[in-house]
Design an enzyme around this catalytic site. Structure first.
Site, PDB file in Angstrom:
ATOM      1  N   PRO A   9     -15.373 -46.708  18.694  1.00 52.01           N
ATOM      2  CA  PRO A   9     -14.154 -47.443  18.363  1.00 52.01           C
ATOM      3  C   PRO A   9     -12.932 -46.570  18.133  1.00 52.01           C
ATOM      4  O   PRO A   9     -13.021 -45.486  17.561  1.00 52.01           O
ATOM      5  CB  PRO A   9     -14.519 -48.191  17.073  1.00 52.01           C
ATOM      6  CG  PRO A   9     -15.713 -47.492  16.533  1.00 52.01           C
ATOM      7  CD  PRO A   9     -16.450 -46.951  17.719  1.00 52.01           C
ATOM      8  N   ASN A  10     -11.818 -47.079  18.620  1.00 59.97           N
ATOM      9  CA  ASN A  10     -10.475 -46.491  18.459  1.00 59.97           C
ATOM     10  C   ASN A  10     -10.237 -45.268  19.344  1.00 59.97           C
ATOM     11  O   ASN A  10      -9.118 -44.771  19.419  1.00 59.97           O
ATOM     12  CB  ASN A  10     -10.180 -46.143  16.991  1.00 59.97           C
ATOM     13  CG  ASN A  10     -10.260 -47.359  16.101  1.00 59.97           C
ATOM     14  OD1 ASN A  10      -9.613 -48.360  16.386  1.00 59.97           O
ATOM     15  ND2 ASN A  10     -11.054 -47.307  15.044  1.00 59.97           N
ATOM     16  N   ARG A  17      -3.091 -42.013  18.925  1.00 55.49           N
ATOM     17  CA  ARG A  17      -3.739 -42.201  17.619  1.00 55.49           C
ATOM     18  C   ARG A  17      -3.746 -40.895  16.827  1.00 55.49           C
ATOM     19  O   ARG A  17      -4.409 -39.933  17.231  1.00 55.49           O
ATOM     20  CB  ARG A  17      -5.178 -42.670  17.841  1.00 55.49           C
ATOM     21  CG  ARG A  17      -5.973 -42.791  16.564  1.00 55.49           C
ATOM     22  CD  ARG A  17      -7.456 -42.953  16.840  1.00 55.49           C
ATOM     23  NE  ARG A  17      -8.180 -43.043  15.591  1.00 55.49           N
ATOM     24  CZ  ARG A  17      -9.478 -42.832  15.456  1.00 55.49           C
ATOM     25  NH1 ARG A  17     -10.214 -42.512  16.512  1.00 55.49           N
ATOM     26  NH2 ARG A  17     -10.046 -42.918  14.283  1.00 55.49           N
ATOM     27  N   TYR A  22      -6.333 -35.792  16.147  1.00 53.60           N
ATOM     28  CA  TYR A  22      -7.167 -35.962  17.341  1.00 53.60           C
ATOM     29  C   TYR A  22      -6.551 -35.394  18.619  1.00 53.60           C
ATOM     30  O   TYR A  22      -7.145 -35.512  19.693  1.00 53.60           O
ATOM     31  CB  TYR A  22      -7.485 -37.458  17.533  1.00 53.60           C
ATOM     32  CG  TYR A  22      -8.236 -38.046  16.360  1.00 53.60           C
ATOM     33  CD1 TYR A  22      -9.503 -37.579  16.022  1.00 53.60           C
ATOM     34  CD2 TYR A  22      -7.679 -39.046  15.562  1.00 53.60           C
ATOM     35  CE1 TYR A  22     -10.193 -38.107  14.933  1.00 53.60           C
ATOM     36  CE2 TYR A  22      -8.358 -39.583  14.480  1.00 53.60           C
ATOM     37  CZ  TYR A  22      -9.619 -39.098  14.168  1.00 53.60           C
ATOM     38  OH  TYR A  22     -10.305 -39.605  13.091  1.00 53.60           O
ATOM     39  N   ALA A  77     -16.089 -43.894  14.050  1.00 55.92           N
ATOM     40  CA  ALA A  77     -16.376 -44.280  12.651  1.00 55.92           C
ATOM     41  C   ALA A  77     -17.813 -44.766  12.456  1.00 55.92           C
ATOM     42  O   ALA A  77     -18.343 -44.705  11.336  1.00 55.92           O
ATOM     43  CB  ALA A  77     -15.385 -45.348  12.201  1.00 55.92           C
ATOM     44  N   GLU A  98     -24.213 -35.243  19.780  1.00 55.35           N
ATOM     45  CA  GLU A  98     -23.129 -35.909  19.043  1.00 55.35           C
ATOM     46  C   GLU A  98     -21.863 -35.052  19.125  1.00 55.35           C
ATOM     47  O   GLU A  98     -21.931 -33.836  18.965  1.00 55.35           O
ATOM     48  CB  GLU A  98     -23.573 -36.056  17.586  1.00 55.35           C
ATOM     49  CG  GLU A  98     -22.533 -36.614  16.653  1.00 55.35           C
ATOM     50  CD  GLU A  98     -22.985 -36.536  15.181  1.00 55.35           C
ATOM     51  OE1 GLU A  98     -24.023 -35.905  14.891  1.00 55.35           O
ATOM     52  OE2 GLU A  98     -22.276 -37.090  14.339  1.00 55.35           O
ATOM     53  N   HIS A 100     -17.599 -34.714  18.010  1.00 55.58           N
ATOM     54  CA  HIS A 100     -16.398 -35.146  17.294  1.00 55.58           C
ATOM     55  C   HIS A 100     -15.244 -34.231  17.664  1.00 55.58           C
ATOM     56  O   HIS A 100     -15.418 -33.011  17.752  1.00 55.58           O
ATOM     57  CB  HIS A 100     -16.616 -35.126  15.781  1.00 55.58           C
ATOM     58  CG  HIS A 100     -17.718 -36.026  15.364  1.00 55.58           C
ATOM     59  ND1 HIS A 100     -17.573 -37.394  15.329  1.00 55.58           N
ATOM     60  CD2 HIS A 100     -18.999 -35.762  15.025  1.00 55.58           C
ATOM     61  CE1 HIS A 100     -18.723 -37.936  14.973  1.00 55.58           C
ATOM     62  NE2 HIS A 100     -19.614 -36.974  14.783  1.00 55.58           N
ATOM     63  N   ARG A 107     -12.978 -32.966   6.260  1.00 53.16           N
ATOM     64  CA  ARG A 107     -12.103 -34.125   6.020  1.00 53.16           C
ATOM     65  C   ARG A 107     -12.592 -34.907   4.788  1.00 53.16           C
ATOM     66  O   ARG A 107     -13.185 -34.322   3.890  1.00 53.16           O
ATOM     67  CB  ARG A 107     -12.060 -34.981   7.290  1.00 53.16           C
ATOM     68  CG  ARG A 107     -11.481 -34.218   8.496  1.00 53.16           C
ATOM     69  CD  ARG A 107     -11.395 -35.075   9.736  1.00 53.16           C
ATOM     70  NE  ARG A 107     -10.521 -36.221   9.532  1.00 53.16           N
ATOM     71  CZ  ARG A 107     -10.467 -37.280  10.335  1.00 53.16           C
ATOM     72  NH1 ARG A 107     -11.242 -37.317  11.415  1.00 53.16           N
ATOM     73  NH2 ARG A 107      -9.657 -38.286  10.082  1.00 53.16           N
TER      74      ARG A 107
HETATM   75  C1  DQA Z   1     -14.227 -38.856  15.100  1.00 54.88           C
HETATM   76  C2  DQA Z   1     -14.359 -38.641  13.596  1.00 54.88           C
HETATM   77  C3  DQA Z   1     -14.634 -39.944  12.872  1.00 54.88           C
HETATM   78  O1  DQA Z   1     -14.723 -39.727  11.470  1.00 54.88           O
HETATM   79  C4  DQA Z   1     -13.518 -40.938  13.131  1.00 54.88           C
HETATM   80  O2  DQA Z   1     -13.811 -42.182  12.527  1.00 54.88           O
HETATM   81  C5  DQA Z   1     -13.205 -41.110  14.571  1.00 54.88           C
HETATM   82  C6  DQA Z   1     -13.215 -39.926  15.442  1.00 54.88           C
HETATM   83  C7  DQA Z   1     -13.805 -37.567  15.840  1.00 54.88           C
HETATM   84  O3  DQA Z   1     -13.985 -37.508  17.042  1.00 54.88           O
HETATM   85  O4  DQA Z   1     -13.271 -36.646  15.212  1.00 54.88           O
HETATM   86  O5  DQA Z   1     -12.861 -42.182  15.031  1.00 54.88           O
HETATM   87  O6  DQA Z   1     -15.498 -39.242  15.618  1.00 54.88           O
END
Ligand code: DQA
Length: 146
Positions: A9-10, A17, A22, A77, A98, A100, A107
């Protein structure tokens, strides 16, 4: 070697964003750069991409993963909330990494826990869009030597 890249999401809003966290690269550009990087690694890597803002759709996509050799996932998230996505990865036994963009460990405290990490071969966090390339390198190397 077929690898699926899932973004949660997002992440469809990347580019606009919170660019200070990011970066300002769009998800489409990140994906295109990953395709270029895959070509540099090997002509044997095929990448597919899936983005969803819905937990159940991500789980359904993971359930349909049998044609793939590996998974790169930025659960966004859902990293910090979704036992269901973690269980789906475990259930399919897909080799997963995984990813990020940000360093979730530097954070807010609620971002420091990942329910997904225990279902994965490894995790990459904090290198912005390069995190995806590092994940692909690690996954490719693992699968090649499997
Ligand atoms: C994220 C880190 C998450 O905490 C956050 O909710 C995101 C992006 C990252 O790529 O840094 O949406 O996964």
């Amino acid at each position: 070697m077929k690898i699926l890249v899932i973004n949660g999401p997002n992440l469809n809003l990347l580019g606009t964003r919170e660019p200070e966290i990011y970066g300002s690269t769009t998800l489409n550009t990140i994906n295109q750069e990953l395709i270029e990087f895959a070509k540099e690694l090997s002509n044997d890597i095929e990448l597919d991409f899936f983005q969803s803002n819905h937990e159940g759709d991500i789980i359904d996509k993971i359930h349909s993963i049998k044609d793939y050799d590996g998974l790169i996932i930025n659960p966004a998230a859902y990293t910090h909330t979704s036992i269901a996505i973690s269980d789906a990865i475990k259930a399919t036994k897909i080799k997963a990494v995984e990813v990020h963009l940000s360093n979730i460990f530097s954070r807010e405290d609620y971002r420091k826990n990942s329910f997904i990490a225990s279902s994965c071969l490894g995790s990459v966090a904090g290198f912005n869009k390069t995190s995806y390339k590092m994940a692909l390198l690690g996954l490719y190397d693992y699968l090649k030597n499997e």
